[in-house]
Design a protein around this motif. Structure first.
Motif, PDB file in Angstrom:
ATOM      1  N   TYR A  20       0.814  -1.209   0.000  1.00  0.00           N
ATOM      2  CA  TYR A  20       0.000   0.000   0.000  1.00  0.00           C
ATOM      3  C   TYR A  20       0.848   1.259   0.000  1.00  0.00           C
ATOM      4  O   TYR A  20       0.390   2.309   0.367  1.00  0.00           O
ATOM      5  CB  TYR A  20      -0.941  -0.008   1.205  1.00  0.00           C
TER       6      TYR A  20
ATOM      7  N   LEU B 259      -7.998  -5.102 -10.948  1.00  0.00           N
ATOM      8  CA  LEU B 259      -7.357  -4.527  -9.780  1.00  0.00           C
ATOM      9  C   LEU B 259      -8.291  -3.875  -8.795  1.00  0.00           C
ATOM     10  O   LEU B 259      -8.016  -3.795  -7.618  1.00  0.00           O
ATOM     11  CB  LEU B 259      -6.367  -3.460 -10.254  1.00  0.00           C
TER      12      LEU B 259
ATOM     13  N   LEU C 179      -8.764   1.354  -6.415  1.00  0.00           N
ATOM     14  CA  LEU C 179      -7.609   1.914  -5.728  1.00  0.00           C
ATOM     15  C   LEU C 179      -6.317   1.512  -6.397  1.00  0.00           C
ATOM     16  O   LEU C 179      -5.335   2.222  -6.345  1.00  0.00           O
ATOM     17  CB  LEU C 179      -7.597   1.462  -4.264  1.00  0.00           C
TER      18      LEU C 179
ATOM     19  N   HIS D 236      -1.715   2.296  -8.112  1.00  0.00           N
ATOM     20  CA  HIS D 236      -0.517   1.470  -7.969  1.00  0.00           C
ATOM     21  C   HIS D 236       0.072   1.065  -9.309  1.00  0.00           C
ATOM     22  O   HIS D 236       1.061   0.373  -9.351  1.00  0.00           O
ATOM     23  CB  HIS D 236      -0.837   0.201  -7.170  1.00  0.00           C
TER      24      HIS D 236
ATOM     25  N   PRO E 219     -14.424  -2.153 -11.271  1.00  0.00           N
ATOM     26  CA  PRO E 219     -15.808  -2.600 -11.245  1.00  0.00           C
ATOM     27  C   PRO E 219     -16.814  -1.455 -11.275  1.00  0.00           C
ATOM     28  O   PRO E 219     -16.540  -0.387 -10.748  1.00  0.00           O
ATOM     29  CB  PRO E 219     -15.902  -3.327  -9.911  1.00  0.00           C
TER      30      PRO E 219
ATOM     31  N   THR F 111     -20.512  -3.257  -8.249  1.00  0.00           N
ATOM     32  CA  THR F 111     -20.321  -3.718  -6.882  1.00  0.00           C
ATOM     33  C   THR F 111     -19.494  -2.746  -6.062  1.00  0.00           C
ATOM     34  O   THR F 111     -19.397  -2.892  -4.859  1.00  0.00           O
ATOM     35  CB  THR F 111     -19.598  -5.069  -6.862  1.00  0.00           C
TER      36      THR F 111
ATOM     37  N   GLU G 235     -16.972   2.873  -4.348  1.00  0.00           N
ATOM     38  CA  GLU G 235     -16.400   4.154  -4.715  1.00  0.00           C
ATOM     39  C   GLU G 235     -17.431   4.933  -5.526  1.00  0.00           C
ATOM     40  O   GLU G 235     -18.206   4.361  -6.288  1.00  0.00           O
ATOM     41  CB  GLU G 235     -15.132   3.958  -5.568  1.00  0.00           C
TER      42      GLU G 235
ATOM     43  N   ALA H   2     -15.423  -2.588 -14.945  1.00  0.00           N
ATOM     44  CA  ALA H   2     -16.080  -3.875 -15.170  1.00  0.00           C
ATOM     45  C   ALA H   2     -16.249  -4.607 -13.850  1.00  0.00           C
ATOM     46  O   ALA H   2     -15.621  -4.263 -12.855  1.00  0.00           O
ATOM     47  CB  ALA H   2     -15.251  -4.728 -16.134  1.00  0.00           C
TER      48      ALA H   2
ATOM     49  N   ALA I 120     -15.796  -8.107 -11.935  1.00  0.00           N
ATOM     50  CA  ALA I 120     -14.980  -9.318 -12.057  1.00  0.00           C
ATOM     51  C   ALA I 120     -15.827 -10.559 -12.315  1.00  0.00           C
ATOM     52  O   ALA I 120     -15.338 -11.559 -12.828  1.00  0.00           O
ATOM     53  CB  ALA I 120     -14.152  -9.509 -10.803  1.00  0.00           C
TER      54      ALA I 120
HETATM   55  C1  LIG Z   1      -9.327  -3.861  -0.844  1.00  0.00           C
HETATM   56  S1  LIG Z   1      -9.686  -3.013  -2.337  1.00  0.00           S
HETATM   57  C2  LIG Z   1      -8.150  -3.235  -3.156  1.00  0.00           C
HETATM   58  C3  LIG Z   1      -7.968  -2.222  -4.200  1.00  0.00           C
HETATM   59  C4  LIG Z   1      -6.597  -2.196  -4.834  1.00  0.00           C
HETATM   60  N1  LIG Z   1      -6.355  -3.422  -5.577  1.00  0.00           N
HETATM   61  C5  LIG Z   1      -5.539  -1.954  -3.795  1.00  0.00           C
HETATM   62  O1  LIG Z   1      -4.878  -2.910  -3.376  1.00  0.00           O
HETATM   63  O2  LIG Z   1      -5.362  -0.820  -3.389  1.00  0.00           O
HETATM   64  C6  LIG Z   1     -10.770  -4.148  -3.163  1.00  0.00           C
HETATM   65  C7  LIG Z   1     -11.234  -3.642  -4.500  1.00  0.00           C
HETATM   66  O3  LIG Z   1     -12.002  -4.683  -5.094  1.00  0.00           O
HETATM   67  C8  LIG Z   1     -13.000  -4.067  -5.853  1.00  0.00           C
HETATM   68  N2  LIG Z   1     -14.075  -5.020  -6.134  1.00  0.00           N
HETATM   69  C9  LIG Z   1     -15.019  -5.473  -5.279  1.00  0.00           C
HETATM   70  N3  LIG Z   1     -15.882  -6.284  -5.911  1.00  0.00           N
HETATM   71  C10 LIG Z   1     -15.471  -6.335  -7.216  1.00  0.00           C
HETATM   72  C11 LIG Z   1     -15.971  -6.987  -8.371  1.00  0.00           C
HETATM   73  N4  LIG Z   1     -17.042  -7.770  -8.336  1.00  0.00           N
HETATM   74  N5  LIG Z   1     -15.320  -6.794  -9.539  1.00  0.00           N
HETATM   75  C12 LIG Z   1     -14.196  -6.040  -9.588  1.00  0.00           C
HETATM   76  N6  LIG Z   1     -13.679  -5.399  -8.519  1.00  0.00           N
HETATM   77  C13 LIG Z   1     -14.324  -5.537  -7.348  1.00  0.00           C
HETATM   78  C14 LIG Z   1     -13.445  -2.891  -4.999  1.00  0.00           C
HETATM   79  O4  LIG Z   1     -14.083  -1.904  -5.764  1.00  0.00           O
HETATM   80  C15 LIG Z   1     -12.127  -2.405  -4.433  1.00  0.00           C
HETATM   81  O5  LIG Z   1     -11.602  -1.382  -5.252  1.00  0.00           O
END
Ligand SMILES: C[S@@+](CC[C@H](N)C(=O)[O-])C[C@H]1O[C@@H](n2cnc3c(N)ncnc32)[C@H](O)[C@@H]1O
Length: 276
Positions: free
Chosen positions: A13, A35, A38, A42, A60, A63, A66, A95, A97
């Protein structure tokens, strides 16, 4: 989780490093980074580690918690870091996942700390498998179930308490509850080959109640968005108290987040298995 704000300087992070302006020298892979929003921040780090410009970074739409404004800001930021003249094959798409629509398009699929928020793991893995070219690889980092009761399990327990359950009618657990082995086995059952699988038990010590609250508050959005603003703090605090009992009993700790970080590399069955 992980989500929210872990202790400063924790490697996954770190604040994004300054964008590198040097165009890539090698022919870019086509990579698909699943990803989450957030993670757009990165992308410079990913590139710094040697990954070439991706074809598509997917975030996404439905779901996510944000806001549209946050998505727009993150996308604009990411596009500025990778201008079209330097990364002509990079685009950003929003999109889900669970409903990916790519067919044999990518050499590499990367997902970073997002797939544990997708309990419909089979849907995500099927989409990833379809998105891969025959020799492609998927490198997925996610949190998997461990022996210790997790913070997210505690949130599920709390929302089932009589004084909370009214607000959670029809609510579905938003978190993946598979062990690393179960996740890899599921991938294999869906036509993916396990190239490697490793897990590491991690702990983030937030040191103060306030810092740990900030982390929990940010990460509990999937639960607290069901509650009126005025009740959210109480939900988070009750979950924290319960989790503290878990970690106090196990380690004599108070404000430490424990999780199992898993890295799994998958290939199409019959595809190339080198991870170098
Ligand atoms: C803990 S955050 C991690 C974000 C980023 N990868 C990071 O490490 O900073 C989890 C991420 O998963 C995304 N997320 C949750 N459900 C999702 C889905 N069905 N499809 C794609 N992304 C999803 C959320 O929007 C969020 O941005």
């Amino acid at each position: 989780m992980p989500g929210g704000s872990p202790p400063a300087g924790h490697p996954p992070y770190r604040r994004p490093t300054r964008a590198r302006r040097t165009p890539p020298r090698r022919t870019p892979h086509t990579a698909f980074a699943l990803l989450g929003l957030l993670a757009l921040l990165h992308l410079p780090t990913l590139r710094h580690r040697g990954d070439q410009c991706g074809k598509t970074a997917s975030i996404p739409r439905e779901t996510i918690r944000e806001s549209a404004g946050e998505i727009k800001r993150a996308t604009t930021y990411a596009q500025r870091q990778f201008p079209g003249d330097q990364c002509p094959n990079l685009s950003f798409e929003v999109a889900d996942a669970r409903h990916l629509g790519f067919e044999a398009r990518f050499d590499l699929v990367v997902s970073f700390n997002a797939l544990h928020w997708v309990p419909q793991a089979a849907d995500a893995l099927r989409g990833i498998r379809r998105a891969l070219k025959p020799e492609g690889l998927a490198r997925l980092r996610l949190v998997t179930r461990a022996a210790l009761t997790s913070l997210e399990e505690v949130a599920e327990e709390v929302r089932r308490e009589p004084h909370w359950s009214g607000a959670f009618a029809g609510f579905k657990d938003p978190y993946l509850r598979l062990s690393a082995e179960e996740y890899a086995a599921l991938a294999e059952s869906l036509g993916l080959k396990r190239v490697s699988l490793s897990s590491e038990s991690k702990r983030w010590d937030f040191q103060t109640e306030e810092a740990f609250f900030g982390f929990c508050n940010a990460g509990f959005g999937a639960w607290t968005h069901r509650l009126p603003e005025a009740r959210r703090r109480a939900f988070v605090e009750e979950s924290m108290r319960r989790y503290r009992a878990v970690i106090d009993g196990a380690f004599g700790e108070r404000f430490v987040f424990h999780f199992m970080q898993t890295d799994v590399v998958l290939a199409l069955t019959g595809g190339e298995t080198s991870v170098d």
